[in-house]
Design a protein around this motif. Structure first.
Motif, short mmCIF file in Angstrom:
data_model
loop_
_atom_site.label_atom_id
_atom_site.label_comp_id
_atom_site.label_asym_id
_atom_site.label_seq_id
_atom_site.Cartn_x
_atom_site.Cartn_y
_atom_site.Cartn_z
N PHE A 110 0.88 -1.04 0.06
CA PHE A 110 -0.07 -0.04 -0.02
C PHE A 110 0.82 1.08 -0.01
O PHE A 110 1.83 1.31 0.97
CB PHE A 110 -1.03 -0.18 1.39
CG PHE A 110 -1.96 1.22 1.23
CD1 PHE A 110 -2.90 1.22 0.49
CD2 PHE A 110 -1.79 2.15 2.41
CE1 PHE A 110 -3.72 2.24 0.38
CE2 PHE A 110 -2.51 3.21 2.44
CZ PHE A 110 -3.79 3.32 1.49
N CYS A 111 0.76 2.04 -0.98
CA CYS A 111 1.64 2.89 -1.06
C CYS A 111 0.73 4.40 -0.95
O CYS A 111 -0.05 4.77 -1.58
CB CYS A 111 2.50 3.13 -2.59
SG CYS A 111 3.58 4.51 -2.90
N ASP A 139 -2.66 -5.70 8.10
CA ASP A 139 -1.43 -6.43 7.89
C ASP A 139 -0.98 -6.14 6.29
O ASP A 139 -1.31 -6.89 5.40
CB ASP A 139 -1.46 -8.00 8.00
CG ASP A 139 -0.32 -8.72 8.16
OD1 ASP A 139 0.77 -7.95 8.24
OD2 ASP A 139 -0.10 -9.90 8.18
N ILE A 140 -0.30 -5.05 6.14
CA ILE A 140 0.14 -4.77 4.82
C ILE A 140 1.61 -4.06 4.72
O ILE A 140 1.75 -3.24 5.76
CB ILE A 140 -0.83 -4.22 3.99
CG1 ILE A 140 -0.70 -4.10 2.51
CG2 ILE A 140 -0.92 -2.55 4.48
CD1 ILE A 140 -2.00 -3.46 1.87
N GLN A 141 2.21 -4.18 3.96
CA GLN A 141 3.54 -3.21 3.68
C GLN A 141 3.09 -1.93 3.47
O GLN A 141 2.22 -1.77 2.46
CB GLN A 141 4.42 -4.12 2.76
CG GLN A 141 4.94 -5.26 3.01
CD GLN A 141 6.16 -4.94 4.07
OE1 GLN A 141 6.40 -4.50 4.85
NE2 GLN A 141 7.05 -5.96 3.53
N VAL A 142 3.66 -0.91 3.95
CA VAL A 142 3.38 0.44 3.59
C VAL A 142 4.81 1.12 2.83
O VAL A 142 5.98 1.12 3.51
CB VAL A 142 3.28 1.29 4.75
CG1 VAL A 142 3.13 2.72 4.40
CG2 VAL A 142 2.14 0.66 5.72
N ALA A 143 4.30 1.49 1.86
CA ALA A 143 5.49 2.48 0.80
C ALA A 143 5.09 3.86 0.86
O ALA A 143 3.99 4.14 1.19
CB ALA A 143 5.53 1.78 -0.55
N ALA A 144 5.83 4.62 0.21
CA ALA A 144 5.53 6.05 0.20
C ALA A 144 6.38 6.77 -0.84
O ALA A 144 7.17 6.21 -1.42
CB ALA A 144 6.14 6.63 1.44
N SER A 145 5.65 7.83 -1.36
CA SER A 145 6.02 8.44 -2.59
C SER A 145 5.88 9.97 -2.14
O SER A 145 4.68 10.68 -2.31
CB SER A 145 5.53 8.21 -3.70
OG SER A 145 5.96 8.95 -4.85
N MET A 160 9.69 5.11 10.81
CA MET A 160 8.34 4.86 10.86
C MET A 160 7.96 3.41 10.38
O MET A 160 6.92 2.92 10.72
CB MET A 160 7.64 5.76 9.87
CG MET A 160 7.53 7.11 10.15
SD MET A 160 6.74 8.24 8.94
CE MET A 160 7.50 9.77 8.97
N GLY A 161 8.69 2.70 9.56
CA GLY A 161 8.52 1.30 9.35
C GLY A 161 8.30 1.45 7.53
O GLY A 161 7.68 0.27 7.22
N VAL A 162 8.54 2.46 7.07
CA VAL A 162 8.38 2.47 5.44
C VAL A 162 9.32 1.68 4.88
O VAL A 162 10.32 1.95 5.12
CB VAL A 162 8.27 3.92 4.89
CG1 VAL A 162 8.18 4.01 3.42
CG2 VAL A 162 6.95 4.71 5.68
#
Length: 332
Positions: A110-111, A139-145, A160-162
């Motif tokens: 999830f971005c 329960d999901i991986q977190v990405a960022a942009s 943060m855990g990104v």
């Protein structure tokens, strides 16, 4: 007669795992229409050998939409153009709900995206609260942009855990000044370098159809290979009204398929993700051909300012093609 570049690619890329160089990439991009199917078949074999059959599924959400101060000529979120997108912030409950809906599709990623030059204190606070709320709820991986970063911001995102950061180069270095004038290609590269050194995964791709030549398209693929990102999102321009590139033509479907094969042969071990514009460039049939031609990840649902295919359609197609969706545990 089979083009010699495909024979060389079979030995170099499929057998040895060594990506094509810029000159070789251009040869693939210049293949005649009668050889596209061969190139896609080879790209699929490369994907299966070096990446496996699994497909990574991701959803994206805009935390801060519109009002961006940069002049990326393809983007309707720039505050400098007459395009209709206006500045909007998403609240934390809505962010969590979007993450839950994304996870319900089977996605492992999830971005969170923001239309900014780079994050300010308000955005970083929103990110900290949002990531914490998502991790507590789903329960999901977190990405960022979030645009260009400094070292302190990189370190904060790691804390943060990104786990993955997306920052697209958009196009090759030689063409970039024709696409963006408010910041440089080198500034983007510096952010990617810091992200890599932090231990976060690097997600970096771009958009095809920004007026670049085939030579520049090959240059771009080679520059991505030099960066060695974990993931490359491959977008095709969906011209947006009111932007400087709003009147550019949509990429020809055959050129798009040639590009998919070429990028896979340049990046044999990288996640190659279908992103924006595939719906209008390739349609349903082309989407299938790309998945059988080297693509091994998809963004499901809508994009930031344009509509995508319904998630169920993509998931049904993956099931039909017997391509398993990568489980969250496999993505960790």
């Amino acid at each position: 007669m089979r083009p010699s570049i495909l024979d060389r690619a079979r030995d170099q890329v499929l057998e040895q795992g060594i990506g094509l160089d810029e000159k070789q990439i251009l040869e693939v991009l210049q293949l005649g229409d009668e050889h596209i199917a061969e190139a896609l078949q080879l790209a699929h074999e490369v994907r299966m050998r070096w990446c496996g059959p699994e497909v990574e599924v991701e959803g994206i959400i805009s935390l801060k939409t519109g009002g961006c101060p940069e002049d990326c000529h393809f983007c309707s979120q720039s505050g400098l153009f007459s395009s209709p997108v206006r500045s909007v912030w998403l609240d934390i409950p809505s962010l969590v709900e979007a993450a839950k809906q994304t996870a319900a599709t089977g996605a492992s990623e999830f971005c969170i995206v923001a239309a900014v030059r780079g994050p300010d204190a308000k955005l970083m606070k929103q990110m900290r609260e949002g990531v914490a709320a998502i991790k507590a709820a789903v329960d999901i991986q977190v990405a960022a942009s979030l645009g260009m970063l400094n070292q302190e911001q990189v370190d904060e995102l790691v804390e943060m855990g990104v786990h993955r950061y997306n920052h697209n180069l958009e196009t090759c270095r030689s063409h970039f000044p024709n696409v963006v004038t408010t910041h440089s290609w080198e500034e983007r590269w510096d952010t990617l370098r810091m992200v890599r050194e932090s231990g976060m995964e690097v997600c970096c791709g771009g958009i095809l159809g920004l007026g670049e030549t085939l030579e520049q398209r090959a240059e771009f693929a080679a520059q991505l290979a030099e960066l060695q990102p974990h993931e490359v999102p491959l977008n095709f321009l969906n011209p947006r009204p009111g932007t400087p590139m709003g009147d550019l033509p949509v990429v020809d479907a055959k050129d798009a398929l040639r590009a998919i094969a070429a990028f896979r042969l340049a990046l044999p071990k990288t996640i190659l993700r279908y992103a924006g514009g595939r719906e209008i460039t390739l349609g349903d049939l082309g989407t299938r051909e790309g998945l059988l031609g080297g693509v091994n990840a998809v963004i499901v649902g809508n994009y930031l300012t344009t509509l995508g295919r319904p998630a169920g359609e993509d998931l049904a197609l993956l099931a039909e093609l017997k391509m398993p969706v990568k489980a969250l545990s496999a993505a960790l």
